[in-house]
Design an enzyme around this catalytic site. Structure first.
Site: not given
Ligand SMILES: CSC[C@H]1O[C@H](OP(=O)(O)O)[C@H](O)[C@@H]1O
Length: 355
Positions: A53, A99, A247
């Protein structure tokens, strides 16, 4: 006073000298908080989606920067402030490789690096302590930001509405409340009856395992559906709005979110259902011109072929597993931030949010 949001598990919490991080891979069957003290542990937790998240990733990385300073000082007691700053910057670059898509990771790391610069005239211990305080502030600010997002989003909903959401943009994706799920908690507190439809969100089921779990825990009316059922529940007239997290929002309003979001947006447009995106300003990336420039993470094939604890596809099959997709701004009805709701003409209004 305890409120219903306190029934929702927190994704991470600082405890004395370590970070307690909920391993979300184990939900909903097992609730396990891991004790993290090392940068590498934070990197791995982000990469393996133990914590996931966008805001939660940024918060975890911020604590990772504090660990970089603290562990370096413990290993080099007579080190200089310059050497600690060099180590912090190097470890922040390392955390940035965990990420690629959620801009909050880079936003949080940049904020920690800026804080490091303002602490350059202190001593190593004061620098490390200052970084811990900054990480804790990022976490506490996120909680208040999300509650404000929830307040603004709630003005778009009324009792009796069915609202569909995709993936998990809830308390488990943030410090608390979530972004897309925040209005559901506030609605319940205020006696506003909303019926939430949660997409299971293949391949790793953040909707089924996390959104359905946290909303049910809080007592929110939630119905779990497979991703391929979204069109049918819209056609049945059960859905009056869609709200999702994100995101990264590009400068032109294109939205990166969990794979499958674009399909939901197209279905919503086809059914003339408003499609809302909820996010903090820290998720709006004015340095990325359009969705074309947002890096899309591709993850291991096993997430698709080894789901549900068994092989679900033939050995050696070719697999494409993008973890995110891009929803063009034309499909977005409005973006809901802690500063308010920006609508279709929001392309020119996005920069104004930062004034
Ligand atoms: C409030 S950010 C939530 C956002 O992050 C999720 O991705 P992942 O579970 O892979 O970290 C998903 O895109 C959610 O919408």
């Amino acid at each position: 006073m305890s409120t219903l949001i306190d029934k929702v598990l927190v994704s991470l919490r600082w405890n004395a000298d370590h970070l307690e991080l909920l391993d979300q891979r184990l939900l909903p069957e097992e609730i396990l908080y891991l004790n993290l003290t090392q940068v590498a542990e934070v990197w791995e937790a982000i990469r393996q989606l133990k914590v996931r998240g966008a805001p939660a990733i940024g918060i975890a990385a911020a604590y990772g920067v504090h660990f970089a300073a603290q562990r370096f000082i413990e290993s080099n007691p007579s080190t200089s402030i310059q050497d600690v700053i060099a180590e912090v910057k190097q470890q922040a670059e390392y955390l940035a490789t965990s990420r690629p898509t959620a801009v909050n990771l880079f936003w949080a790391l940049d904020r920690m690096k800026r804080r490091t610069e303002t602490l350059c005239s202190t001593n190593p211990s004061e620098l490390s302590a200052g970084l811990l305080v900054e990480a804790q502030q990022i976490q506490s600010e996120d909680e208040e930001t999300n509650r404000m997002i929830g307040e603004h989003a709630l003005t778009l909903f009324e009792s009796g509405m069915g609202v569909l959401t995709h993936c998990n943009a809830g308390g488990l994706a943030t410090a608390k409340y979530g972004t897309a799920l925040a209005p559901f908690y506030l609605a319940l507190e205020k006696g506003i009856d909303l019926k939430v439809f949660a997409d299971e969100t293949r391949p790793i089921l953040q909707g089924a395992r996390l959104t359905a779990f946290e909303l049910q825990q809080a007592g929110v009316d939630v119905t779990l559906i497979c991703d391929n059922m979204a069109g049918m529940v819209m056609a049945k007239g059960w859905i009056q709005a869609v709200i999702v997290g994100t995101d990264r929002v590009a400068a032109n309003g294109d939205v990166a979110n969990k794979i499958g979001t674009y399909s939901v947006a197209v279905l919503a447009k086809a059914h003339n259902i408003p499609f809302y995106v909820a996010c903090p300003l820290s998720t709006i990336d004015l340095n990325t011109p359009t969705g074309e420039q947002i890096p899309i993470e591709e993850r291991h094939a096993d997430e698709i072929t080894q789901g549900f604890g068994k092989r679900t596809a033939p050995q050696g099959i070719k697999v494409y597993n993008p973890a995110f997709d891009i929803t063009p701004h034309e499909y977005v009805t409005a973006i809901i931030t802690e500063k308010g709701i920006v609508r279709p003409s929001y392309l020119e209004n996005l920069p104004k949010l930062f004034n």
